[in-house]
Design a protein around this motif. Sequence first.
Motif, PDB file in Angstrom:
ATOM      1  N   GLN A 171      26.787  55.697  97.284  1.00 29.32           N
ATOM      2  CA  GLN A 171      27.961  54.869  97.504  1.00 29.32           C
ATOM      3  C   GLN A 171      29.080  55.138  96.494  1.00 29.32           C
ATOM      4  N   GLU A 172      28.796  55.879  95.438  1.00 29.31           N
ATOM      5  CA  GLU A 172      29.779  56.014  94.357  1.00 29.31           C
ATOM      6  C   GLU A 172      30.995  56.826  94.790  1.00 29.31           C
ATOM      7  N   LEU A 173      32.104  56.568  94.117  1.00 28.20           N
ATOM      8  CA  LEU A 173      33.336  57.305  94.357  1.00 28.20           C
ATOM      9  C   LEU A 173      33.422  58.543  93.482  1.00 28.20           C
ATOM     10  N   GLY A 220      30.221  52.118  92.654  1.00 33.43           N
ATOM     11  CA  GLY A 220      29.038  52.261  93.499  1.00 33.43           C
ATOM     12  C   GLY A 220      28.214  51.005  93.652  1.00 33.43           C
ATOM     13  N   ALA A 221      26.902  51.205  93.877  1.00 30.39           N
ATOM     14  CA  ALA A 221      26.034  50.127  94.310  1.00 30.39           C
ATOM     15  C   ALA A 221      25.560  49.210  93.192  1.00 30.39           C
ATOM     16  N   SER A 247      39.458  53.983  95.407  1.00 27.22           N
ATOM     17  CA  SER A 247      40.076  54.973  96.285  1.00 27.22           C
ATOM     18  C   SER A 247      41.480  54.534  96.665  1.00 27.22           C
ATOM     19  N   GLU A 280      41.992  50.707  97.860  1.00 30.67           N
ATOM     20  CA  GLU A 280      41.059  50.174  98.851  1.00 30.67           C
ATOM     21  C   GLU A 280      40.062  49.236  98.174  1.00 30.67           C
ATOM     22  N   ARG A 296      36.729  47.471  96.905  1.00 31.43           N
ATOM     23  CA  ARG A 296      35.464  47.994  96.426  1.00 31.43           C
ATOM     24  C   ARG A 296      34.354  47.710  97.440  1.00 31.43           C
ATOM     25  N   GLY A 297      33.392  48.622  97.516  1.00 30.43           N
ATOM     26  CA  GLY A 297      32.251  48.431  98.401  1.00 30.43           C
ATOM     27  C   GLY A 297      31.300  47.374  97.872  1.00 30.43           C
ATOM     28  N   PRO A 298      30.266  47.028  98.640  1.00 33.04           N
ATOM     29  CA  PRO A 298      29.317  45.988  98.225  1.00 33.04           C
ATOM     30  C   PRO A 298      28.494  46.417  97.016  1.00 33.04           C
ATOM     31  N   ASN A 344      24.834  45.999  95.145  1.00 37.76           N
ATOM     32  CA  ASN A 344      23.440  45.648  95.402  1.00 37.76           C
ATOM     33  C   ASN A 344      22.870  45.006  94.145  1.00 37.76           C
ATOM     34  N   ASN A 354      32.463  41.239  92.295  1.00 35.62           N
ATOM     35  CA  ASN A 354      32.917  40.587  93.522  1.00 35.62           C
ATOM     36  C   ASN A 354      32.630  39.085  93.554  1.00 35.62           C
TER      37      ASN A 354
END
Length: 597
Positions: A209-211, A246-247, A263, A360, A362-364, A366, A533
């Motif tokens: 998941q990392e950028l 990332g995660a 991103s 953009e 950030r992703g979730p 974990n 988050n």
Amino acid sequence: MSTMPHNLVSPQSGFSDEQAQYLRGFFAGVLQRPFVGHSASGQITSQPSAGSANLAEPAKEETFFGTPVSDLCAEELWKYERNPLDLWDELLQTAASNEAPDAERRYRFKFHGLFHVAPAQDSFMLRMRVPGGVMSSAQMRGIATIAEKFGNSRIDLTTRANIQLREFAPKDVVNVLNSVRTLGMSSMGSGADNIRNITASPISGYDPQELIDVQPYADALQNYITNSRDMFGLPRKFNIAFDNGGAISTLADTNDIGFVAFSVGEGKSVPAGVYFRVLLCGITGHKQFASDCGLLLRPDQLVAVAAAMVRVFAENGDRTDRKKARLKYLVDRWGVEKFLEETEKKLAFPILRVDASECEARGPINRAGHLGVHAQSQPGFSYIGVCVPVGWLPIAQARVIADVAERFGSGELRLTVWQNLLIPNVPEDRVAEACRVLHQAGLETAAGRVQSGTVACTGNRGCKFAAADTKGHALEIARSLDSMFVIHQPVNLHVTGCPHSCAQHYIGDIGLMGVKVGGEEGYQVNLGGGADNDQAMARQLFPAMKYSQVLPALQAIFTVYTTQCMEGESFLAFTNRHSIEDLRSMCTSNAPAEVMA
């Protein structure tokens, strides 16, 4: 007064031009500051000349980073008198005498990672530097040997993805330092007023998941610090984190500087790509998260900007009052924009100010990604997250972990801010066997939903500031809640011993801070904190509660939570939708009258 000679010889005074000129010169000489110096020939003169000192003026007081020496606090005066990095002879003397250091040496020794922790323990602790939490199996095995030979046969994993060795005598300080260096490791600058262990996303380079892989930046910054003596001896401690987006979180928003990857898509004010936002002034013990300062950096700019910001802090931070010496207070005094302007003056390139809205989301994250088996970005490989309850790792288990990393992985280990470790690069067809070897050694790769998110500071077993046995109590609470209740969502339990908040109690779903209650060990109880988050400061449930009452109160709340929560609702969400009064009422049946509400 500068106009006095002119007024005295005005045209109405009746003086001739020659007399007026004489008088102007006379009064100019009278009004200038007395000067006594030496001419080039050695004669005494009353006439100033370029480069000559006025010996009639009082001697100017020396300053240290612009602060008069007489205003320095004790620790800054010690730095001014002699650089704490230069005390090898004193370390040798301490080893030879086998005696505890005095207050000044105790402070100076921290620059070498050495902490004399009396009265909690009449011994030393060594705090290491493990940039990004990356170490080799050989280093883990070597650290285990040092702990066995000189310490308490245990390795402590910390909340900065780091290692501590504890309970070794003064006579062994030099032996321990030399042994660490033979492993290619260091403890330089890991304590006192220095940049603490640099953290980075623990599976950076392996995270699907990392950028971007941020470990190279953690390594580069550490190398820069090591090679730059002026990066040591700051006004106060300083935390820096690199987050790959990332995660697994590295809690960048709790640091003095947090670099977080984001991103930027097409059609924005900068070319599309991966950049870093800069977060400033996290100090959660004072209830403040690091906030976005408006910068957008290219990856190649990170280390230079970090170095510039640290130097601005070193040159301008408060060296008179240690309670007001963290970066937060400099930025509070100046404002963010001035801090950025002073940073930019030290850089050979401009820094972009771009609104966060151009990035953009950030992703979730974990919250359980640091434990168990997870696929890597490299096809056919997985990493294994190993549970190390409250960071206590006996040397026998440390050696098993080192063996597993070599036998099944690539010989690499990753530490995390959650006081556990990861074994990366294990082929998928060997994961089961690797886990079996770990389990045989008493090591788990999974934990209950509470224990998996439990962190605790050293506590009063090894820290003079702590008011309670944080690690022992944290384990009891986590294991009790996990055994009594079926909990589907991760719960973070942060247990810290004092207001220094080394375990960051304000960002836990449950945050406990040690206090004394009627002479007994107890805690301030807080609920509803989070980072990233879920960013929020926990609310105070009880200001002071005896430990004997804490566990029953939490059990009562979890009884209500597990029976009345909405489908899929986390404990964090549950507590946040209830008032403090409602939450207190949930535990009244188990909270005796002497609980202070």
